[in-house]
Design an enzyme around this catalytic site. Structure first.
Site, PDB file in Angstrom:
ATOM      1  N   THR A  73       0.851  -1.196   0.000  1.00 38.80           N
ATOM      2  CA  THR A  73       0.000   0.000   0.000  1.00 38.80           C
ATOM      3  C   THR A  73       0.885   1.244   0.000  1.00 38.80           C
ATOM      4  OG1 THR A  73      -1.763  -1.215   1.086  1.00 38.80           O
ATOM      5  CG2 THR A  73      -1.891   1.179   1.208  1.00 38.80           C
ATOM      6  N   ASN A 161      -5.293 -10.907  -6.852  1.00 37.57           N
ATOM      7  CA  ASN A 161      -5.351 -11.527  -5.527  1.00 37.57           C
ATOM      8  C   ASN A 161      -6.592 -12.387  -5.308  1.00 37.57           C
ATOM      9  OD1 ASN A 161      -6.037  -8.653  -5.778  1.00 37.57           O
ATOM     10  ND2 ASN A 161      -7.001  -8.929  -3.794  1.00 37.57           N
ATOM     11  N   GLN A 191       1.198 -10.300  -5.756  1.00 40.03           N
ATOM     12  CA  GLN A 191       0.885 -11.730  -5.820  1.00 40.03           C
ATOM     13  C   GLN A 191       1.832 -12.499  -6.733  1.00 40.03           C
ATOM     14  OE1 GLN A 191      -1.185 -13.133  -3.782  1.00 40.03           O
ATOM     15  NE2 GLN A 191      -2.319 -11.358  -3.003  1.00 40.03           N
ATOM     16  N   GLY A 212       5.803  -7.979   1.876  1.00 40.48           N
ATOM     17  CA  GLY A 212       6.467  -9.118   2.508  1.00 40.48           C
ATOM     18  C   GLY A 212       5.524 -10.192   3.003  1.00 40.48           C
ATOM     19  N   HIS A 213       4.383  -9.770   3.574  1.00 35.75           N
ATOM     20  CA  HIS A 213       3.547 -10.757   4.277  1.00 35.75           C
ATOM     21  C   HIS A 213       2.767 -11.684   3.353  1.00 35.75           C
ATOM     22  CE1 HIS A 213      -0.612  -8.909   4.081  1.00 35.75           C
ATOM     23  NE2 HIS A 213       0.119  -7.861   3.740  1.00 35.75           N
ATOM     24  N   THR A 249      13.899   5.422  10.373  1.00 38.27           N
ATOM     25  CA  THR A 249      14.816   4.306  10.651  1.00 38.27           C
ATOM     26  C   THR A 249      14.201   3.021  10.123  1.00 38.27           C
ATOM     27  OG1 THR A 249      15.669   5.465  12.557  1.00 38.27           O
ATOM     28  CG2 THR A 249      16.041   3.080  12.490  1.00 38.27           C
ATOM     29  N   CYS A 338     -19.624 -10.158   3.153  1.00 34.43           N
ATOM     30  CA  CYS A 338     -20.975 -10.654   3.448  1.00 34.43           C
ATOM     31  C   CYS A 338     -21.260 -10.553   4.934  1.00 34.43           C
ATOM     32  CB  CYS A 338     -21.153 -12.075   2.959  1.00 34.43           C
ATOM     33  SG  CYS A 338     -19.813 -13.157   3.408  1.00 34.43           S
TER      34      CYS A 338
HETATM   35  N1  PLP Z   1      -2.021  -5.376  -3.951  1.00 37.80           N
HETATM   36  C1  PLP Z   1      -2.462  -6.633  -3.938  1.00 37.80           C
HETATM   37  C2  PLP Z   1      -2.666  -7.365  -5.229  1.00 37.80           C
HETATM   38  C3  PLP Z   1      -2.711  -7.269  -2.729  1.00 37.80           C
HETATM   39  O1  PLP Z   1      -3.155  -8.533  -2.719  1.00 37.80           O
HETATM   40  C4  PLP Z   1      -2.508  -6.545  -1.529  1.00 37.80           C
HETATM   41  C5  PLP Z   1      -2.847  -7.145  -0.232  1.00 37.80           C
HETATM   42  O2  PLP Z   1      -3.973  -7.561  -0.004  1.00 37.80           O
HETATM   43  C6  PLP Z   1      -2.040  -5.237  -1.586  1.00 37.80           C
HETATM   44  C7  PLP Z   1      -1.808  -4.680  -2.816  1.00 37.80           C
HETATM   45  C8  PLP Z   1      -1.762  -4.426  -0.338  1.00 37.80           C
HETATM   46  O3  PLP Z   1      -0.603  -4.936   0.273  1.00 37.80           O
HETATM   47  P1  PLP Z   1      -0.124  -4.548   1.749  1.00 37.80           P
HETATM   48  O4  PLP Z   1      -0.920  -5.398   2.676  1.00 37.80           O
HETATM   49  O5  PLP Z   1       1.332  -4.880   1.813  1.00 37.80           O
HETATM   50  O6  PLP Z   1      -0.336  -3.100   1.939  1.00 37.80           O
END
Ligand code: PLP
Length: 693
Positions: A73, A161, A191, A212-213, A249, A338
């Protein structure tokens, strides 16, 4: 207790043990500030440089920039800000720029939201426009060709995603090249990392954010690639870290962990190959086909990530499938929001122009490239168990005929309700206000329980001209089909309609409408004091007031957008003493509550198929009464008439139990609580209690 099977890798992943170890090391031993010039700082700097060098190799950064940040993001913000600042400068110099910010219709919301945000803040007033995708979820290249001349910035993603659909980046690059477009190009690579080969420096891509996550590093760390020569404006100014490109930092623990993941990627032995992942996905597909009759996949297998599946099942809402899988401790996600009874369809699937029922009922099953075969085999076994649970609950076609029971069952679609009244003794049922999407499911239930359909009734002339009724009759295929009736389906001979020891009476409500009263059969129908339920369709409040309905008869509406479940005239007229609606129990407070209220009744409002998939109604090893939310009305009347024992409702997440409690409070039953956070939090809180008992 079954182990958890996590199949939601596109949302986030567990942290790779090597990454956790690297993070721990960075916090405990290598804790230096990489800007410090002493040895501790230099050691930290060496780790940072090493991680960056790996990142550059993995994404093929060439001579481009690569900075660490907090995630995708942030990377998207930085890229959008950079491109828009450059456009503003070009405009100020009187140079020509495009006028449209063009983004793929299936982009993650971070993209269009950032475009709108920075376009507004910078006062650029450019047009935001979604680029359509085709039925396979890929960008419509003809539309791109037609619009690229207007584009100032183009945002597309490498892989989606929700569906895993892989974009045709070469095709997009060719359109940009052929048209001589000077648009900047952002490609969301979140992705793609670890699943697709990347060589960004060899492409025309200007900005590529990563997270990263999504690949076994912790949350809060990511990176951004910026092509050499592409405009760049820092999002965060300050101490000049990351060569002044991203001050603050550095998140050294996160970067160390990401570095360990990148090392695993380079090593090649930790993650599965594309072919291996494809074989895993095929096994899941085969199990889903066996378990869920009619399952349709919402993405083309050939052009999507081998780690993602997106599917819908006719007659089953995504919320129901999610609950079912969660009961079997298989974590998947719904493609749509939902939280209310009106499911919001997935905008990604809508952009692919899939039928509404598919985009509203989608489930995503995704895993990471670190998955092993044993986990997939376990997942397949659980999926098949979920299928058996659906068959045992008569929700999908089945030869089984479980014991019939008396029931008043509420089934909803998009806020509208169908009511199914069943009688065990006579093995007959009545269906009120059938909805077309439920036709298959109602028919499966009727066949499986071997019910005789005594009538299919309407509370008003069906708005669909009788299509749902016909669809239901077709699905029933003559099995226990209702005799033909009048315009509202009321059988010619029946006044009242017998349903075992109960009877259903029709009352005209004007304008060709009717409502139905159900209660113990007496001479000539049902005496007013014996009426337990009123199926009121779309009667307005004033009409209800004028209706011949007792104050405490349960009102079962034809529409229930807010999930109020059922009501009474006493509640509608505000004649019930107000109840403190904040009576929730925290998972932590549950044990103390049950100890101090030994007569409390623990009530599991999950559906029968959830028990079949994951075990009996219980919380933390303590047995509970099973009252599925769809059958709450069946029990509410008895509770209201009986002794007011404390009732403690729970479900998977606390959502359905919250609705049950709100319903009881509205009806004046004050001694009702629910476990907020549901089983997800309550299991852990009650486990010690169960052990002690
Ligand atoms: N773009 C895509 C295709 C994603 O799947 C995601 C996460 O859901 C994001 C952007 C946002 O990533 P982050 O959680 O690192 O801000």
């Amino acid at each position: 207790m079954m182990t958890e099977i996590y199949l939601d890798g596109n949302a986030t992943t567990a942290v790779l043990p090597a990454a956790a170890a690297a993070a721990l090391h960075a916090m405990a031993q290598g804790f230096g500030n990489p800007s410090s010039t002493h040895a501790t700082g230099l050691q930290a700097k060496a780790m940072l440089d090493g991680a960056r060098a790996r990142a550059r190799r993995v994404v093929g950064a060439g001579d481009g920039r690569l900075m660490f940040n907090s995630g995708a993001t942030e990377g998207i913000q930085t890229a959008v800000l950079s491109a828009l600042c450059a456009l503003r400068a070009r405009r100020a110099r009187g140079e020509r720029t495009g006028s449209v910010l063009l983004y793929g219709a299936t982009e993650h919301k971070a993209v269009p939201e950032s475009l709108a945000h920075w376009n507004r803040l910078l006062g650029l007033d450019l047009e935001l426009r979604a680029l359509p995708v085709d039925g396979d979820g890929r960008h419509d290249l003809a539309a791109l060709r037609a619009q690229v001349g207007e584009a100032a910035l183009l945002c597309t993603m490498a892989a989606n995603n929700e569906t895993g659909v892989i974009s045709d980046l070469d095709g997009i690059a060719a359109v940009l090249a052929d048209s001589g477009s000077d648009a900047y190009w952002l490609v969301d690579c979140v992705q793609a990392l670890g699943k697709l080969a990347l060589n960004l420096g060899a492409t025309r891509i200007d900005y590529a954010p990563f997270s990263g996550h999504k690949l076994y590093a912790p949350k809060g760390v990511g990176m951004l690639y910026v092509r050499a020569g592409a405009p760049f404006t820092p999002l965060i100014a300050g101490g000049g870290q990351e060569s002044g490109q991203r001050s603050g930092t550095e998140n050294m623990a996160g970067i160390a962990a990401l570095g360990a993941v990148l090392a695993a990627l380079e090593d090649g032995a930790v993650f599965r190959s594309h072919t291996q992942l494809e074989a895993m996905r095929e096994r899941l597909v085969a199990s889903l086909r066996r378990a869920l009759p009619g399952v349709v996949f919402n993405m083309p297998m050939a052009t999507s990530l081998p780690t993602t599946l997106n599917f819908s099942v006719p007659g089953l809402a995504s919320k129901e499938l999610l609950d079912l899988f969660d009961a079997a401790r298989v974590r998947v996600s719904s493609g749509s929001a939902c939280s209310s009874s009106k499911a919001a369809p997935s905008y990604v699937l809508e952009a692919m122009r899939l039928p509404h029922w598919r985009s509203g009922a989608a489930i995503r099953m995704s895993f990471g490239p670190h998955t092993d075969l044993a986990m997939i085999a376990d997942a397949c076994a659980r999926i098949e168990r979920c299928g058996e649970a659906l068959r045992a609950s008569c929700l999908v076609p089945s030869e089984l005929a479980p014991s019939a029971r008396d029931g008043v069952i509420q089934l909803g679609v998009d806020g509208a309700c169908t009511w199914l009244l069943t009688d065990a003794a006579s093995r007959s049922c009545v269906i009120i206000d059938p909805l077309a999407p439920l036709a298959g499911r109602l028919a499966a239930y009727v066949r499986c329980q071997d019910y005789r359909v005594a009538a299919i009734l309407h509370t008003q002339a069906p708005p669909d001209g009788g299509a749902a009724r016909q669809a239901l009759l077709d699905e029933l295929g003559g099995h226990g089909a209702a005799p033909a009736g009048d315009a509202l389906g009321w059988p010619a001979h029946a006044a009242p309609l017998a349903l075992g020891p109960q009877a259903l009476v029709r009352v005209a409500a004007g304008a060709g409408r009717a409502y139905y009263l159900l209660g113990r059969a007496g001479a000539g129908g049902v005496a007013p004091q014996d009426v337990r339920f009123a199926f009121t369709g779309a009667l307005a409040a004033a009409e209800l007031d004028a209706a011949r309905i007792e104050l405490d008869t349960l009102l079962c509406p034809g529409h229930d957008e807010q999930n109020l479940l059922c009501s009474s005239l006493r509640a509608e007229r505000g004649l019930v003493a107000a109840v403190d609606a904040g009576a929730n129990l925290s998972a932590a407070g549950l044990e103390a509550f049950l100890l101090s209220h030994p007569n409390a009744l623990l009530i599991d409002v999950r559906e029968a198929y959830e028990h079949a998939a994951g075990g009996a109604a219980a919380l933390g090893g303590r047995a509970a009464l099973s009252v599925p939310l769809s059958r709450l009305g069946e029990h509410v009347g008895d509770w209201l008439r009986g002794e007011r024992v404390p009732l403690v409702f729970f479900c998977r997440s606390g959502n359905r139990s919250g609705k049950a409690v709100a319903c009881l409070h509205r009806l004046g039953y004050a001694a009702a609580w629910h476990v907020s956070g549901g089983m997800a939090l309550g299991e852990a809180a009650l486990a010690p209690l169960a052990r002690a008992a």
